[in-house]
Design a protein around this motif. Sequence first.
Motif, PDB file in Angstrom:
ATOM      1  N   GLY A 194     117.531  37.710  21.014  1.00 28.87           N
ATOM      2  CA  GLY A 194     117.224  37.870  19.605  1.00 28.87           C
ATOM      3  C   GLY A 194     118.442  37.605  18.742  1.00 28.87           C
ATOM      4  N   PRO A 195     118.250  37.548  17.460  1.00 27.20           N
ATOM      5  CA  PRO A 195     117.000  37.669  16.697  1.00 27.20           C
ATOM      6  C   PRO A 195     116.023  36.522  16.970  1.00 27.20           C
ATOM      7  N   ILE A 196     114.731  36.869  16.960  1.00 29.27           N
ATOM      8  CA  ILE A 196     113.672  35.938  17.338  1.00 29.27           C
ATOM      9  C   ILE A 196     112.752  35.696  16.150  1.00 29.27           C
ATOM     10  N   LEU A 197     112.342  34.451  15.996  1.00 28.45           N
ATOM     11  CA  LEU A 197     111.288  34.099  15.049  1.00 28.45           C
ATOM     12  C   LEU A 197     110.137  33.527  15.861  1.00 28.45           C
ATOM     13  N   VAL A 198     108.962  34.144  15.739  1.00 25.02           N
ATOM     14  CA  VAL A 198     107.771  33.670  16.430  1.00 25.02           C
ATOM     15  C   VAL A 198     106.889  32.954  15.412  1.00 25.02           C
ATOM     16  N   LEU A 199     106.491  31.745  15.749  1.00 23.41           N
ATOM     17  CA  LEU A 199     105.623  30.952  14.883  1.00 23.41           C
ATOM     18  C   LEU A 199     104.246  30.808  15.508  1.00 23.41           C
ATOM     19  N   PRO A 200     103.177  30.945  14.702  1.00 23.26           N
ATOM     20  CA  PRO A 200     103.178  31.088  13.239  1.00 23.26           C
ATOM     21  C   PRO A 200     103.594  32.485  12.797  1.00 23.26           C
ATOM     22  N   SER A 201     104.037  32.573  11.556  1.00 25.22           N
ATOM     23  CA  SER A 201     104.471  33.853  11.000  1.00 25.22           C
ATOM     24  C   SER A 201     103.766  34.097   9.667  1.00 25.22           C
ATOM     25  N   ASP A 202     102.840  35.045   9.694  1.00 21.89           N
ATOM     26  CA  ASP A 202     102.196  35.496   8.461  1.00 21.89           C
ATOM     27  C   ASP A 202     101.715  36.924   8.697  1.00 21.89           C
ATOM     28  N   GLY A 203     101.042  37.493   7.718  1.00 17.84           N
ATOM     29  CA  GLY A 203     100.657  38.891   7.821  1.00 17.84           C
ATOM     30  C   GLY A 203      99.824  39.213   9.042  1.00 17.84           C
ATOM     31  N   ALA A 204      98.811  38.379   9.336  1.00 19.85           N
ATOM     32  CA  ALA A 204      97.924  38.656  10.463  1.00 19.85           C
ATOM     33  C   ALA A 204      98.612  38.381  11.788  1.00 19.85           C
ATOM     34  N   ALA A 205      99.329  37.253  11.872  1.00 19.77           N
ATOM     35  CA  ALA A 205      99.978  36.887  13.128  1.00 19.77           C
ATOM     36  C   ALA A 205     101.122  37.831  13.472  1.00 19.77           C
ATOM     37  N   ASP A 206     101.835  38.308  12.454  1.00 21.37           N
ATOM     38  CA  ASP A 206     103.016  39.134  12.721  1.00 21.37           C
ATOM     39  C   ASP A 206     102.671  40.501  13.291  1.00 21.37           C
ATOM     40  N   THR A 207     101.474  41.000  13.019  1.00 19.10           N
ATOM     41  CA  THR A 207     101.106  42.296  13.604  1.00 19.10           C
ATOM     42  C   THR A 207     101.043  42.200  15.123  1.00 19.10           C
ATOM     43  N   ILE A 208     100.554  41.069  15.636  1.00 18.80           N
ATOM     44  CA  ILE A 208     100.508  40.859  17.080  1.00 18.80           C
ATOM     45  C   ILE A 208     101.929  40.744  17.637  1.00 18.80           C
ATOM     46  N   VAL A 209     102.788  40.049  16.917  1.00 17.71           N
ATOM     47  CA  VAL A 209     104.174  39.882  17.375  1.00 17.71           C
ATOM     48  C   VAL A 209     104.876  41.240  17.425  1.00 17.71           C
ATOM     49  N   GLN A 210     104.617  42.070  16.443  1.00 18.23           N
ATOM     50  CA  GLN A 210     105.207  43.411  16.463  1.00 18.23           C
ATOM     51  C   GLN A 210     104.761  44.177  17.702  1.00 18.23           C
ATOM     52  N   TYR A 211     103.496  44.013  18.070  1.00 20.13           N
ATOM     53  CA  TYR A 211     102.999  44.672  19.282  1.00 20.13           C
ATOM     54  C   TYR A 211     103.710  44.127  20.518  1.00 20.13           C
ATOM     55  N   TRP A 212     103.879  42.799  20.578  1.00 18.34           N
ATOM     56  CA  TRP A 212     104.582  42.205  21.714  1.00 18.34           C
ATOM     57  C   TRP A 212     106.014  42.704  21.817  1.00 18.34           C
ATOM     58  N   SER A 213     106.641  43.017  20.696  1.00 18.36           N
ATOM     59  CA  SER A 213     108.062  43.365  20.686  1.00 18.36           C
ATOM     60  C   SER A 213     108.360  44.714  21.331  1.00 18.36           C
ATOM     61  N   VAL A 214     107.325  45.493  21.677  1.00 21.36           N
ATOM     62  CA  VAL A 214     107.606  46.757  22.366  1.00 21.36           C
ATOM     63  C   VAL A 214     108.192  46.495  23.752  1.00 21.36           C
ATOM     64  N   ASP A 215     108.066  45.268  24.246  1.00 22.49           N
ATOM     65  CA  ASP A 215     108.688  44.881  25.507  1.00 22.49           C
ATOM     66  C   ASP A 215     110.160  44.582  25.257  1.00 22.49           C
ATOM     67  N   GLY A 216     110.985  45.590  25.385  1.00 26.38           N
ATOM     68  CA  GLY A 216     112.418  45.429  25.185  1.00 26.38           C
ATOM     69  C   GLY A 216     112.894  45.626  23.765  1.00 26.38           C
ATOM     70  N   PHE A 217     111.975  45.654  22.801  1.00 33.89           N
ATOM     71  CA  PHE A 217     112.315  45.834  21.386  1.00 33.89           C
ATOM     72  C   PHE A 217     113.430  44.890  20.923  1.00 33.89           C
ATOM     73  N   PRO A 218     113.270  43.582  21.117  1.00 37.68           N
ATOM     74  CA  PRO A 218     114.288  42.646  20.607  1.00 37.68           C
ATOM     75  C   PRO A 218     114.229  42.584  19.088  1.00 37.68           C
ATOM     76  N   ASP A 219     115.312  42.114  18.490  1.00 41.99           N
ATOM     77  CA  ASP A 219     115.312  41.908  17.029  1.00 41.99           C
ATOM     78  C   ASP A 219     114.376  40.750  16.699  1.00 41.99           C
TER      79      ASP A 219
END
Length: 253
Positions: A150-175
Amino acid sequence: MVGFTVLALAVVGLIWSVWSIWQRVVLALGVVVSVSLAMGTNFIDQGEWAYALLFEYLPGFDGLRTPGRLVLYTTLFLAVLAAGTITHLADRIDGYADADRVDPRWKVSTPIPLRLAMFLPILLVLAEGVSVADNPQPPPPPVAMSEVDGPILVLPSDGAADTIVQYWSVDGFPDIVNGTAGFVPTAQQDIRDSSMSFPSAPSVEALRQAGIETVIVVRDRIDGTPWQNVLNNPTQNPSITVVDYGPAVVFQL
Protein backbone atom coordinates in the motif's frame (compact mmCIF):
# COMPACT_ATOMS: atom_id res chain seq x y z
CA MET A 1 -38.30 -0.85 15.68
CA VAL A 2 -38.31 -1.50 19.42
CA GLY A 3 -40.18 -4.81 19.13
CA PHE A 4 -43.84 -5.75 19.37
CA THR A 5 -43.39 -7.78 22.57
CA VAL A 6 -41.80 -4.95 24.54
CA LEU A 7 -44.29 -2.49 23.10
CA ALA A 8 -47.28 -4.65 24.07
CA LEU A 9 -45.98 -5.28 27.59
CA ALA A 10 -45.27 -1.55 28.00
CA VAL A 11 -48.83 -0.63 26.97
CA VAL A 12 -50.23 -3.15 29.46
CA GLY A 13 -47.82 -1.71 32.04
CA LEU A 14 -49.53 1.66 31.82
CA ILE A 15 -52.57 0.08 33.48
CA TRP A 16 -51.42 -3.12 35.16
CA SER A 17 -48.01 -2.78 36.80
CA VAL A 18 -45.99 -2.75 40.01
CA TRP A 19 -45.04 0.85 39.33
CA SER A 20 -47.02 3.60 41.00
CA ILE A 21 -49.32 5.85 39.00
CA TRP A 22 -46.83 8.69 39.03
CA GLN A 23 -43.97 6.43 38.00
CA ARG A 24 -46.02 5.21 35.05
CA VAL A 25 -46.90 8.78 34.10
CA VAL A 26 -43.23 9.79 34.14
CA LEU A 27 -42.25 6.76 32.04
CA ALA A 28 -45.05 7.46 29.56
CA LEU A 29 -43.92 11.09 29.24
CA GLY A 30 -40.38 9.83 28.67
CA VAL A 31 -41.65 7.70 25.79
CA VAL A 32 -43.53 10.61 24.23
CA VAL A 33 -40.61 13.04 24.55
CA SER A 34 -38.00 10.58 23.30
CA VAL A 35 -40.18 9.59 20.30
CA SER A 36 -40.74 13.24 19.37
CA LEU A 37 -36.98 13.87 19.48
CA ALA A 38 -36.10 10.68 17.58
CA MET A 39 -38.48 11.67 14.77
CA GLY A 40 -36.35 14.76 14.09
CA THR A 41 -37.88 16.92 11.35
CA ASN A 42 -40.65 14.35 10.80
CA PHE A 43 -42.34 15.48 14.02
CA ILE A 44 -45.02 18.17 14.24
CA ASP A 45 -44.03 21.44 12.57
CA GLN A 46 -40.85 19.79 11.24
CA GLY A 47 -39.62 19.23 14.78
CA GLU A 48 -39.45 22.96 15.46
CA TRP A 49 -40.48 22.50 19.10
CA ALA A 50 -38.67 19.23 19.68
CA TYR A 51 -35.40 18.13 18.10
CA ALA A 52 -34.80 21.52 16.44
CA LEU A 53 -34.53 23.16 19.87
CA LEU A 54 -31.80 20.74 20.91
CA PHE A 55 -30.07 21.18 17.56
CA GLU A 56 -30.01 24.95 17.86
CA TYR A 57 -29.25 25.48 21.54
CA LEU A 58 -27.84 22.34 23.20
CA PRO A 59 -24.08 21.88 22.66
CA GLY A 60 -23.15 18.81 20.66
CA PHE A 61 -26.54 18.08 19.14
CA ASP A 62 -25.66 19.83 15.89
CA GLY A 63 -23.19 17.00 15.29
CA LEU A 64 -25.82 14.24 15.56
CA ARG A 65 -26.60 13.49 11.92
CA THR A 66 -29.34 10.95 12.64
CA PRO A 67 -31.99 11.88 15.25
CA GLY A 68 -33.38 8.35 14.96
CA ARG A 69 -30.51 7.15 17.15
CA LEU A 70 -32.35 8.73 20.08
CA VAL A 71 -34.83 5.83 19.90
CA LEU A 72 -32.41 4.20 22.34
CA TYR A 73 -34.09 6.21 25.12
CA THR A 74 -37.53 5.20 23.89
CA THR A 75 -36.44 1.58 24.13
CA LEU A 76 -35.25 2.08 27.71
CA PHE A 77 -38.50 3.72 28.84
CA LEU A 78 -40.58 0.99 27.20
CA ALA A 79 -38.37 -1.70 28.74
CA VAL A 80 -38.91 -0.29 32.24
CA LEU A 81 -42.67 -0.16 31.67
CA ALA A 82 -42.58 -3.74 30.38
CA ALA A 83 -40.56 -4.80 33.41
CA GLY A 84 -43.33 -3.44 35.63
CA THR A 85 -45.83 -5.68 33.81
CA ILE A 86 -43.64 -8.79 34.08
CA THR A 87 -42.91 -8.16 37.75
CA HIS A 88 -46.58 -7.67 38.54
CA LEU A 89 -47.36 -10.92 36.71
CA ALA A 90 -44.71 -12.76 38.73
CA ASP A 91 -46.15 -11.37 41.97
CA ARG A 92 -49.63 -12.53 41.01
CA ILE A 93 -48.35 -16.02 40.19
CA ASP A 94 -46.65 -16.20 43.59
CA GLY A 95 -49.92 -15.03 45.12
CA TYR A 96 -51.76 -17.97 43.61
CA ALA A 97 -49.35 -20.38 45.29
CA ASP A 98 -49.78 -18.66 48.67
CA ALA A 99 -53.55 -18.76 48.34
CA ASP A 100 -53.47 -22.55 47.94
CA ARG A 101 -51.88 -23.08 51.34
CA VAL A 102 -54.19 -24.57 53.91
CA ASP A 103 -51.70 -24.06 56.72
CA PRO A 104 -49.49 -20.95 56.57
CA ARG A 105 -46.64 -23.04 57.99
CA TRP A 106 -46.55 -25.16 54.86
CA LYS A 107 -44.03 -24.40 52.18
CA VAL A 108 -45.49 -24.21 48.71
CA SER A 109 -44.04 -23.53 45.30
CA THR A 110 -45.52 -21.98 42.21
CA PRO A 111 -46.96 -24.62 39.85
CA ILE A 112 -44.55 -25.57 37.07
CA PRO A 113 -46.91 -24.50 34.22
CA LEU A 114 -47.12 -21.00 35.69
CA ARG A 115 -43.36 -20.83 36.10
CA LEU A 116 -42.88 -21.92 32.50
CA ALA A 117 -45.33 -19.22 31.41
CA MET A 118 -42.82 -16.62 32.62
CA PHE A 119 -40.52 -17.72 29.80
CA LEU A 120 -43.09 -16.78 27.18
CA PRO A 121 -42.04 -13.10 26.93
CA ILE A 122 -38.41 -14.18 26.52
CA LEU A 123 -39.34 -16.60 23.75
CA LEU A 124 -41.38 -13.92 21.99
CA VAL A 125 -38.50 -11.44 22.12
CA LEU A 126 -36.09 -14.06 20.77
CA ALA A 127 -38.53 -15.00 18.02
CA GLU A 128 -38.78 -11.36 16.96
CA GLY A 129 -35.00 -11.18 16.79
CA VAL A 130 -34.69 -14.03 14.31
CA SER A 131 -33.71 -12.53 10.97
CA VAL A 132 -35.68 -13.60 7.92
CA ALA A 133 -33.77 -11.34 5.54
CA ASP A 134 -31.42 -12.70 2.94
CA ASN A 135 -27.75 -12.70 3.85
CA PRO A 136 -25.98 -11.83 0.60
CA GLN A 137 -22.30 -12.65 0.36
CA PRO A 138 -19.95 -10.01 -1.07
CA PRO A 139 -17.76 -11.09 -3.97
CA PRO A 140 -14.37 -12.54 -2.97
CA PRO A 141 -11.29 -10.33 -3.38
CA PRO A 142 -9.54 -10.77 -6.74
CA VAL A 143 -6.13 -10.75 -5.03
CA ALA A 144 -4.89 -11.23 -1.47
CA MET A 145 -4.96 -7.67 -0.16
CA SER A 146 -2.53 -8.49 2.66
CA GLU A 147 0.16 -9.35 0.07
CA VAL A 148 -0.11 -6.09 -1.87
CA ASP A 149 1.98 -3.06 -1.00
CA GLY A 150 0.00 0.00 0.00
CA PRO A 151 -1.19 2.64 -0.41
CA ILE A 152 -3.51 0.92 -2.88
CA LEU A 153 -6.01 2.27 -5.38
CA VAL A 154 -8.57 -0.26 -6.60
CA LEU A 155 -10.36 0.52 -9.85
CA PRO A 156 -13.18 1.17 -10.42
CA SER A 157 -13.52 3.61 -7.55
CA ASP A 158 -16.89 5.10 -6.67
CA GLY A 159 -19.36 5.01 -3.81
CA ALA A 160 -20.82 1.58 -4.58
CA ALA A 161 -17.57 -0.10 -5.63
CA ASP A 162 -15.55 1.28 -2.72
CA THR A 163 -17.76 -0.35 -0.09
CA ILE A 164 -16.69 -3.76 -1.43
CA VAL A 165 -13.04 -2.68 -1.44
CA GLN A 166 -13.33 -1.60 2.17
CA TYR A 167 -14.63 -5.06 3.00
CA TRP A 168 -11.72 -6.67 1.14
CA SER A 169 -9.25 -4.51 3.08
CA VAL A 170 -9.92 -6.37 6.34
CA ASP A 171 -7.35 -8.84 4.97
CA GLY A 172 -4.25 -7.22 6.41
CA PHE A 173 -5.80 -3.73 6.57
CA PRO A 174 -3.49 -2.17 3.94
CA ASP A 175 -3.66 1.56 3.28
CA ILE A 176 -6.27 2.16 0.59
CA VAL A 177 -7.52 5.20 -1.27
CA ASN A 178 -10.98 3.71 -1.74
CA GLY A 179 -13.66 4.59 0.77
CA THR A 180 -17.08 6.12 1.16
CA ALA A 181 -18.57 8.83 3.35
CA GLY A 182 -21.35 11.39 3.29
CA PHE A 183 -19.24 13.46 0.88
CA VAL A 184 -16.25 12.88 -1.40
CA PRO A 185 -13.06 14.57 -0.14
CA THR A 186 -11.36 16.75 -2.73
CA ALA A 187 -8.11 14.76 -2.53
CA GLN A 188 -9.95 11.51 -3.22
CA GLN A 189 -11.84 12.99 -6.17
CA ASP A 190 -8.57 14.32 -7.61
CA ILE A 191 -7.10 10.82 -7.46
CA ARG A 192 -10.18 9.34 -9.14
CA ASP A 193 -10.00 11.96 -11.90
CA SER A 194 -6.31 11.27 -12.44
CA SER A 195 -6.86 7.52 -12.61
CA MET A 196 -9.44 7.68 -15.43
CA SER A 197 -6.67 7.87 -18.04
CA PHE A 198 -4.54 5.21 -16.32
CA PRO A 199 -1.99 3.88 -17.24
CA SER A 200 -1.02 6.97 -19.23
CA ALA A 201 2.17 8.74 -18.19
CA PRO A 202 0.38 11.81 -16.69
CA SER A 203 -1.95 9.53 -14.74
CA VAL A 204 0.91 7.42 -13.37
CA GLU A 205 2.84 10.53 -12.37
CA ALA A 206 -0.18 12.04 -10.60
CA LEU A 207 -0.85 8.83 -8.69
CA ARG A 208 2.78 8.56 -7.65
CA GLN A 209 2.73 12.13 -6.38
CA ALA A 210 -0.34 11.20 -4.34
CA GLY A 211 1.69 8.43 -2.70
CA ILE A 212 -0.02 5.48 -4.37
CA GLU A 213 2.24 2.46 -4.84
CA THR A 214 -0.19 -0.10 -6.28
CA VAL A 215 -3.18 0.07 -8.62
CA ILE A 216 -5.48 -2.94 -8.82
CA VAL A 217 -7.89 -3.12 -11.75
CA VAL A 218 -10.77 -5.56 -11.21
CA ARG A 219 -11.75 -6.96 -14.62
CA ASP A 220 -15.39 -7.84 -14.06
CA ARG A 221 -16.22 -4.52 -12.39
CA ILE A 222 -14.91 -1.93 -14.84
CA ASP A 223 -17.45 -2.41 -17.64
CA GLY A 224 -19.73 0.59 -17.94
CA THR A 225 -17.47 2.75 -15.75
CA PRO A 226 -15.04 5.57 -16.68
CA TRP A 227 -12.25 2.97 -16.27
CA GLN A 228 -13.60 0.45 -18.77
CA ASN A 229 -10.73 1.08 -21.24
CA VAL A 230 -7.92 0.94 -18.67
CA LEU A 231 -6.85 -2.57 -19.64
CA ASN A 232 -7.10 -1.80 -23.36
CA ASN A 233 -4.08 0.50 -23.17
CA PRO A 234 -1.08 -1.57 -22.03
CA THR A 235 1.68 0.48 -20.47
CA GLN A 236 5.13 0.69 -22.01
CA ASN A 237 6.63 2.26 -18.90
CA PRO A 238 9.56 0.06 -17.77
CA SER A 239 9.29 1.40 -14.21
CA ILE A 240 5.86 -0.22 -13.77
CA THR A 241 5.53 -3.90 -12.93
CA VAL A 242 2.33 -5.51 -14.22
CA VAL A 243 1.06 -8.84 -12.90
CA ASP A 244 -2.09 -10.41 -14.36
CA TYR A 245 -3.93 -12.54 -11.79
CA GLY A 246 -6.90 -13.22 -14.07
CA PRO A 247 -9.71 -11.58 -12.09
CA ALA A 248 -7.50 -8.54 -11.55
CA VAL A 249 -4.41 -6.87 -12.95
CA VAL A 250 -1.97 -5.40 -10.45
CA PHE A 251 0.20 -2.43 -11.41
CA GLN A 252 3.20 -1.77 -9.13
CA LEU A 253 4.06 1.88 -9.52
